[in-house]
Scaffold this motif. Structure first.
Motif, mmCIF file in Angstrom:
data_model
loop_
_atom_site.group_PDB
_atom_site.id
_atom_site.type_symbol
_atom_site.label_atom_id
_atom_site.label_comp_id
_atom_site.label_asym_id
_atom_site.label_seq_id
_atom_site.Cartn_x
_atom_site.Cartn_y
_atom_site.Cartn_z
ATOM 1 N N ARG A 1 -8.372 3.731 5.659
ATOM 2 C CA ARG A 1 -7.007 4.262 5.812
ATOM 3 C C ARG A 1 -6.221 3.266 6.678
ATOM 4 N N VAL A 2 -5.228 2.635 6.061
ATOM 5 C CA VAL A 2 -4.530 1.514 6.696
ATOM 6 C C VAL A 2 -3.115 1.934 7.100
ATOM 7 N N TYR A 3 -2.788 1.678 8.343
ATOM 8 C CA TYR A 3 -1.459 1.962 8.899
ATOM 9 C C TYR A 3 -0.765 0.625 9.140
ATOM 10 N N ILE A 4 0.463 0.454 8.610
ATOM 11 C CA ILE A 4 1.215 -0.793 8.713
ATOM 12 C C ILE A 4 2.546 -0.524 9.401
ATOM 13 N N ALA B 1 1.651 -0.140 -0.731
ATOM 14 C CA ALA B 1 1.542 0.253 -2.137
ATOM 15 C C ALA B 1 0.530 -0.615 -2.879
ATOM 16 N N ALA B 2 0.480 -1.906 -2.526
ATOM 17 C CA ALA B 2 -0.485 -2.804 -3.164
ATOM 18 C C ALA B 2 -1.914 -2.378 -2.840
ATOM 19 N N LEU B 3 -2.163 -1.991 -1.605
ATOM 20 C CA LEU B 3 -3.497 -1.507 -1.236
ATOM 21 C C LEU B 3 -3.809 -0.196 -1.950
ATOM 22 N N ASP B 4 -2.825 0.688 -2.052
ATOM 23 C CA ASP B 4 -3.019 1.950 -2.777
ATOM 24 C C ASP B 4 -3.416 1.698 -4.221
ATOM 25 N N ALA B 5 -2.822 0.667 -4.817
ATOM 26 C CA ALA B 5 -3.047 0.398 -6.239
ATOM 27 C C ALA B 5 -4.307 -0.412 -6.503
ATOM 28 N N SER B 6 -4.970 -0.876 -5.470
ATOM 29 C CA SER B 6 -6.172 -1.674 -5.661
ATOM 30 C C SER B 6 -7.321 -0.794 -6.137
ATOM 31 N N SER C 1 -2.107 -10.038 -2.722
ATOM 32 C CA SER C 1 -1.913 -9.639 -1.328
ATOM 33 C C SER C 1 -2.952 -8.606 -0.912
ATOM 34 N N ALA C 2 -3.187 -7.610 -1.770
ATOM 35 C CA ALA C 2 -4.186 -6.592 -1.467
ATOM 36 C C ALA C 2 -5.574 -7.220 -1.338
ATOM 37 N N ILE D 1 -10.266 -5.760 5.739
ATOM 38 C CA ILE D 1 -10.638 -4.347 5.554
ATOM 39 C C ILE D 1 -12.090 -4.180 5.110
ATOM 40 N N GLU D 2 -12.535 -5.049 4.192
ATOM 41 C CA GLU D 2 -13.897 -4.938 3.674
ATOM 42 C C GLU D 2 -14.851 -5.966 4.260
ATOM 43 N N SER D 3 -14.369 -6.743 5.216
ATOM 44 C CA SER D 3 -15.221 -7.798 5.768
ATOM 45 C C SER D 3 -16.173 -7.259 6.820
#
Length: 412
Positions: free
Chosen positions: A69-72, A86-91, A401-402, A410-412
């Motif tokens: 869950r990412v807060y920007i 939105a790009a992260l949501d769509a990944s 970008s995502a 995020i996944e590292s």
């Protein structure tokens, strides 16, 4: 929100729109206030931005129901915070993202998941504490432009905020946007048209802020990203997270039907874009009858797609040596984009993506000749338009970008 639009607020808006025109003692006072938000002048300045009612306080930002869950926040320049979310949501990853933006004086109105009026951000302890608790339900926080997320709750000290978020178990990363990290003393050596070479450029503030922000990033040693490739010179250990443009918004179904090529220039900041440096040669071509030229300012973001649809050529910027959201939007609309892009920037993009930047290179010294050639070659313009669309889709539609954020943080 009528009190948010008070006369003092409008005065502050006007002061902050172009600080290069202000006397030095006024700028020094503004800087002192920014650096000492809890001092007497800082508290008075906060009150000058207007009052607020309970109804002006937005609800806390709700975390998505995903594994990550990412807060920007908190800047959302050109709606990039919302578009990265939105790009992260769509990944295809199990990740959801939300963004928060502060409605700052002199800023533009872009959509965001949570929009906080600046008096609320600055003075509402209720909002600050509630938002901190809400952010504690996220797993990751991406801090834009090294700006504080919670107003004066931690005296706008980003390092203290980071420590508190990490104490709560969150992973914190940073994303640099531009003047927050671009060092004027370095940039003046990159291109002879650097805006920082101007005698009236407010370099003292920019140099100090960029140096201070770089020192912060060095100390914290957290994942760091930049929104434009030129900033890799200022933060060599950062990763480029491309700006995002929604191609569907800019898509053009038909080519413009102009008797002569229509050249459009829409400078957000004319001194930085180089408007005065290109005006004479472009007007000269117009006087010859080779093209029509329109310089447009103060256009709302929602009106830009229609403006670009009417154009054949878009003049971007001629001083920074890079490109940003405006150029990508024009490319997504299939328009020929002309601007000054440093070879080092073109090389960085090519190495990272495999694509050449399809912006036609021109400087203030060569823009007349470049436009003369383009005006006489409709087939080349059509080809460049197609290349621009393909580039915008491949590099700036959010997928890349995502992936950068996921792989690099995020996944590292």
């Amino acid at each position: 929100m009528s009190r948010l639009l008070s006369a003092p607020r409008r005065l502050v808006d006007g002061l902050l729109r172009d600080r290069t025109r202000l006397p030095r003692f006024v700028n020094r006072t503004i800087d002192h206030i920014a650096d000492h938000p809890d001092g007497l002048l800082g508290r008075l300045a906060a009150r000058s931005l207007g009052g607020f009612d309970a109804s002006d306080i937005p609800p806390p930002t709700a975390a998505p129901a995903t594994a990550a869950r990412v807060y920007i926040g908190p800047t959302n320049y050109a709606a990039q915070g919302r578009l990265w979310a939105a790009a992260l949501d769509a990944s295809d990853a199990d990740v959801g993202a939300r963004n928060m933006a502060v409605d700052v004086p002199g800023g533009f109105d872009f959509p965001a998941d949570t929009i906080v009026p600046v008096p609320v951000y600055t003075r509402s302890r209720e909002w600050q504490e509630a938002e901190l608790e809400a952010v504690g339900r996220f797993s990751h926080v991406l801090v834009e432009a090294e700006r504080a997320l919670f107003g004066r709750l931690f005296s706008r000290d980003v390092e203290r905020e980071t420590a508190e978020l990490e104490r709560r178990g969150l992973s914190v990363a940073f994303l640099c946007h531009g003047t927050d990290i671009r060092l004027p003393s370095r940039h003046v050596g990159l291109t002879p048209w650097s805006p920082y070479a101007d005698a009236d450029s407010y370099n003292t503030k920019f140099e100090r802020d960029a140096s201070r922000n770089r020192a912060l990033l060095d100390r914290l040693d957290r994942p760091t990203f930049v929104s434009t490739p030129d900033l890799l010179l200022d933060v060599p250990y950062a990763q480029w997270c491309p700006v995002v443009v929604d191609g569907a918004v800019w898509q053009v179904d038909a080519e413009p039907e102009n008797a002569r090529p229509l050249v459009v220039h829409v400078p957000s900041k004319s001194a930085v874009k180089g408007t005065a440096l290109i005006e004479r040669p472009v007007r000269g071509l117009e006087a010859e009858g080779l093209l029509d030229y329109r310089t447009v300012s103060g256009v709302a973001a929602r009106q830009m797609p229609e403006l670009y649809r009417s154009a054949d050529i878009v003049l971007d910027q001629f001083r920074l040596g890079s490109y940003g959201v405006a150029a990508v939007e024009a490319m997504a609309a299939g328009r020929v984009v002309v601007g000054h892009v440093l070879e080092s920037v073109r090389r960085s993009v090519s190495e990272a993506t495999g694509f050449a930047v399809p912006i036609v290179e021109a400087t203030p010294d060569t823009v007349g000749d470049v436009l003369r050639e383009l005006a006489a070659d409709p087939e080349r313009r059509a080809r460049l338009g197609r290349e621009g669309v393909a580039f915008a889709e491949a590099v700036h539609d959010g997928r890349r970008s995502a992936r950068v954020l996921l792989d690099g943080w995020i996944e590292s």
